[in-house]
Write an enzyme that holds these catalytic residues in place. Sequence first.
Site, mmCIF file in Angstrom:
data_model
loop_
_atom_site.group_PDB
_atom_site.id
_atom_site.type_symbol
_atom_site.label_atom_id
_atom_site.label_comp_id
_atom_site.label_asym_id
_atom_site.label_seq_id
_atom_site.Cartn_x
_atom_site.Cartn_y
_atom_site.Cartn_z
ATOM 1 N N PRO A 188 0.794 -1.294 -0.059
ATOM 2 C CA PRO A 188 0.037 0.091 0.087
ATOM 3 C C PRO A 188 0.948 1.310 0.038
ATOM 4 C CG PRO A 188 -0.156 -0.996 2.206
ATOM 5 C CD PRO A 188 0.355 -2.184 1.185
ATOM 6 N N ASN A 189 0.371 2.214 -0.736
ATOM 7 C CA ASN A 189 0.894 3.614 -0.999
ATOM 8 C C ASN A 189 2.364 3.640 -1.603
ATOM 9 O OD1 ASN A 189 -1.578 4.760 0.427
ATOM 10 N ND2 ASN A 189 -0.490 3.855 2.356
ATOM 11 N N ARG A 210 5.269 12.777 -2.506
ATOM 12 C CA ARG A 210 5.404 13.192 -1.192
ATOM 13 C C ARG A 210 6.498 12.423 -0.577
ATOM 14 N NH1 ARG A 210 0.725 12.407 2.126
ATOM 15 N NH2 ARG A 210 0.230 10.618 1.050
ATOM 16 N N TYR A 223 11.444 8.886 1.590
ATOM 17 C CA TYR A 223 11.333 7.802 0.514
ATOM 18 C C TYR A 223 12.190 8.212 -0.619
ATOM 19 C CZ TYR A 223 7.589 6.067 3.760
ATOM 20 O OH TYR A 223 6.861 5.516 4.617
ATOM 21 N N ASN A 228 7.868 -5.956 -0.846
ATOM 22 C CA ASN A 228 8.099 -4.623 0.080
ATOM 23 C C ASN A 228 6.646 -4.587 0.269
ATOM 24 O OD1 ASN A 228 7.655 -2.219 1.273
ATOM 25 N ND2 ASN A 228 8.908 -0.896 -0.106
ATOM 26 N N ALA A 246 3.117 -0.857 4.844
ATOM 27 C CA ALA A 246 2.700 -0.977 6.114
ATOM 28 C C ALA A 246 2.190 -2.378 6.461
ATOM 29 C CB ALA A 246 1.538 0.135 6.317
ATOM 30 N N HIS A 266 3.971 -4.648 8.941
ATOM 31 C CA HIS A 266 4.188 -4.590 10.275
ATOM 32 C C HIS A 266 2.624 -5.163 11.055
ATOM 33 C CE1 HIS A 266 7.344 -1.908 9.173
ATOM 34 N NE2 HIS A 266 6.394 -0.943 8.671
ATOM 35 N N ASP A 284 1.349 -15.732 6.569
ATOM 36 C CA ASP A 284 0.640 -17.250 6.571
ATOM 37 C C ASP A 284 0.961 -17.552 4.957
ATOM 38 O OD1 ASP A 284 0.056 -17.480 9.082
ATOM 39 O OD2 ASP A 284 -2.005 -17.225 8.754
ATOM 40 N N GLU A 338 13.179 -9.662 1.411
ATOM 41 C CA GLU A 338 12.505 -8.298 2.142
ATOM 42 C C GLU A 338 13.014 -6.888 1.798
ATOM 43 O OE1 GLU A 338 11.528 -8.591 6.108
ATOM 44 O OE2 GLU A 338 10.482 -6.717 6.050
ATOM 45 N N HIS A 378 12.849 -2.489 1.951
ATOM 46 C CA HIS A 378 12.247 -1.284 2.320
ATOM 47 C C HIS A 378 13.035 -0.206 1.890
ATOM 48 C CE1 HIS A 378 9.200 -3.280 4.739
ATOM 49 N NE2 HIS A 378 10.124 -4.109 5.375
ATOM 50 N N LEU A 379 12.399 0.656 1.685
ATOM 51 C CA LEU A 379 13.088 2.135 1.039
ATOM 52 C C LEU A 379 13.930 2.641 2.288
ATOM 53 C CD1 LEU A 379 10.098 3.128 -0.983
ATOM 54 C CD2 LEU A 379 12.234 2.878 -2.136
ATOM 55 N N SER A 380 13.041 2.753 3.236
ATOM 56 C CA SER A 380 13.519 3.429 4.418
ATOM 57 C C SER A 380 14.303 2.649 5.372
ATOM 58 C CB SER A 380 12.505 4.441 5.145
ATOM 59 O OG SER A 380 11.497 3.333 5.582
ATOM 60 N N ARG A 431 7.343 0.418 13.367
ATOM 61 C CA ARG A 431 7.818 -0.123 12.116
ATOM 62 C C ARG A 431 8.752 -0.962 12.300
ATOM 63 N NH1 ARG A 431 5.321 3.397 8.228
ATOM 64 N NH2 ARG A 431 4.978 5.457 9.196
HETATM 65 O O1 CA2 Z 1 10.623 1.955 3.820
HETATM 66 C C1 CA2 Z 1 9.629 1.414 3.211
HETATM 67 O O2 CA2 Z 1 9.769 0.940 1.923
HETATM 68 C C2 CA2 Z 1 8.214 0.875 3.778
HETATM 69 O O3 CA2 Z 1 7.698 -0.291 3.394
HETATM 70 C C3 CA2 Z 1 7.097 2.268 3.189
HETATM 71 C C4 CA2 Z 1 5.881 2.008 3.718
HETATM 72 C C5 CA2 Z 1 6.009 1.941 5.353
HETATM 73 O O4 CA2 Z 1 4.455 1.959 6.023
HETATM 74 C C6 CA2 Z 1 6.867 0.912 5.742
HETATM 75 O O5 CA2 Z 1 6.923 1.176 7.223
HETATM 76 C C7 CA2 Z 1 8.368 1.225 5.350
HETATM 77 C C8 CA2 Z 1 5.148 3.154 3.381
HETATM 78 C C9 CA2 Z 1 5.046 3.510 1.829
HETATM 79 C C10 CA2 Z 1 4.275 4.741 1.512
HETATM 80 O O6 CA2 Z 1 4.991 5.562 0.659
HETATM 81 C C11 CA2 Z 1 4.593 6.907 0.397
HETATM 82 C C12 CA2 Z 1 5.229 7.308 -0.474
HETATM 83 C C13 CA2 Z 1 5.040 8.685 -0.665
HETATM 84 C C14 CA2 Z 1 4.180 9.300 -0.040
HETATM 85 C C15 CA2 Z 1 3.341 8.672 0.669
HETATM 86 C C16 CA2 Z 1 3.605 7.476 0.839
#
Ligand code: CA2
Length: 147
Positions: A11-12, A19, A24, A75, A78, A81, A88, A99, A101-103, A112
């Site tokens: 998601p997202n 943003r 990110y 990836n 959210a 978590h 499963d 796995e 993650h960008l951050s 997180r």
């Molecule tokens: O760091 C990552 O790749 C995450 O999987 C990104 C998820 C976050 O919930 C994880 O904790 C870590 C969120 C992705 C949302 O990305 C956005 C990008 C731009 C604007 C808003 C959200």
Amino acid sequence: MSGKVLVLNGPNLNLLGTREPDVYGAETLDSIEANCRARAQGLDLELEFCQTNSEGQLVDWVQQARDTHDLLIVNAGAYTHTSVALLDALKAIALPVIEVHLSNIHQREEFRHHSYVSKVAVGMICGFGGFGYEMALESAAQLLTKK
Ligand code: CA2
């Protein structure tokens, strides 16, 4: 072809580049996909790259991958978590999972720090932005060669 890799984005992640560039980076998911396609070609990997905002869709894709792919890069956003359903499904298919993650999730909020995906992943790459996906493809190529 040394293997078929499915990259799943949760998601997202479709909002990347619009943003929160401080968290990110400025890359879009399309530019990450383009870099992955170039990298996969050099590694002789077949690549499928998907994004969904739906937990059920992620579970469906994981289940289908059992018959179609050799390795998953995930990836889960959210859902990383929160999703026991995704855990499963990943357990059930018994394919190798990397796995991404960008951050750096361990430098962020406490909620997180825990990842259900990590319970089944061979390894986790975080904190390198979109380049982390390319690192995961390099690892995938090595894992699939060893198989
Ligand atoms: O760091 C990552 O790749 C995450 O999987 C990104 C998820 C976050 O919930 C994880 O904790 C870590 C969120 C992705 C949302 O990305 C956005 C990008 C731009 C604007 C808003 C959200």
